[in-house]
Enzyme design. Structure first.
Site: not given
Ligand code: NVA
Ligand code: CP
Length: 301
Positions: A220, A128, A131, A288
């Site tokens: 997370d 990610h 982020q 973001r």
């Molecule tokens: N680890 C989480 C991050 C969400 C922004 C997911 O992948 O659902």
């Molecule tokens: N943190 C993040 O990526 O959030 P969303 O899943 O809402 O995009």
């Protein structure tokens, strides 16, 4: 040029993006218009839900003078099985860049291999990066830099943890991860980051060990998108892998608490900590917008 992982970037490129984001944020907050992307179109292909990533990319594009087209899994031909490589070639004829949120990282790699316009990773099961770039921007705003910081990651060794590992490797700060057995970060990413990078990256034996002396406490959700069926088992495995008042007392005075959101209060973080004075989660979310403006300028102008 694509942005699929943090490891795709060099230290000076990350520093440049952060510097540019700080500049763009300051101008935006003063209401100075900046529209270098007039006439440009960004496609967003999302196979998982999103609030922050979708809205911040769309708002960023609008504020920079461009437009967006959002495509979800269910209302495009991707949902009916049209091959990724065909979609990538067709989309390249319509839009100037694409943000993709999908499951396996190999899907975005395949898409990028066939796309003739820049592809930005809006989250995969493995990474990610946008982020974590927003997070680094937030750390720099709060602490004035990242070089001498100790960052603790407490919880799942997931996509966020992997991108933090790559950030530590490229930027050279200390990262200690406390994750339960069976839920460790990706082995290949960890190995490469340790071998190639300058950061001190360690797996900790316990939450307390990771939190002790940390300047940044980061966590997370215990079950990411796509892992809903594993939720019960994960609730058991992650018991204790929580940022709470006790974790804060182990960390350095003035430690900041980070969470990419959405959060599950009472699981990976307590309500009092996420709402407390050490928490910078709302600024992380806001950033973001600013870092992604810098990314869009960099890739699309
Ligand atoms: N680890 C989480 C991050 C969400 C922004 C997911 O992948 O659902
Ligand atoms: N943190 C993040 O990526 O959030 P969303 O899943 O809402 O995009």
């Amino acid at each position: 040029m694509n942005l699929l992982t943090i490891a795709d970037l060099k230290k000076d490129e990350i520093d440049g993006l952060i510097e540019r984001a700080v500049f763009l944020k300051e101008r935006a907050l003063r209401g100075i218009p900046h529209k270098p992307l007039r006439g440009r179109v960004l496609g967003l292909i999302f196979e998982k839900p999103s609030t922050r990533t979708r809205v911040s990319f769309e708002a960023a594009m609008f504020q920079l003078g461009g437009d967006t087209i959002f495509i979800s899994h269910g209302d495009s031909q991707i949902g009916r099985g049209e091959p990724i490589k065909d979609t990538a070639r067709v989309m390249s004829g319509y839009v100037d860049g694409v943000v993709m949120r999908t499951f396996g990282h190999e899907i975005i790699e395949e898409y990028a291999g066939y796309s003739t316009v820049p592809v930005i990773n809006g989250l995969t099961d493995l990474h990610h990066p946008c982020q974590v770039l927003a997070d680094i921007l937030t750390v720099v705003e709060e602490k004035g830099g990242y070089e001498d910081l100790k960052v603790a990651w407490i919880g799942d060794g997931n996509n966020m943890a992997n991108s933090w590992i790559e950030a530590a490797s490229v930027l050279g700060f200390e990262l200690r991860l406390a994750c339960p057995g069976g839920y460790l970060p990706d082995e290949g990413i960890l190995k490469k980051a340790k071998e190639k990078g300058t950061g001190k990256i360690e797996l900790s034996g316990s939450v307390d060990e990771a939190a002790k002396g940390a300047d940044v406490l980061n966590t997370d959700v215990w079950a990411s998108m796509g892992q809903e069926a594993e939720r019960e088992g994960r609730l058991r495995a992650f018991k204790g892998y929580q940022i709470n008042e006790k974790t804060l007392t182990l960390a350095n005075k003035g430690a900041i608490v980070m969470h990419c959101l959405p959060a599950h209060r009472g699981e990976e973080i307590t309500d009092s900590v996420i709402e407390g004075q050490n928490s910078i989660v709302w600024r992380q979310a806001e950033n973001r917008l600013h870092i992604q403006k810098a990314i869009l300028e960099w890739l699309l102008v």
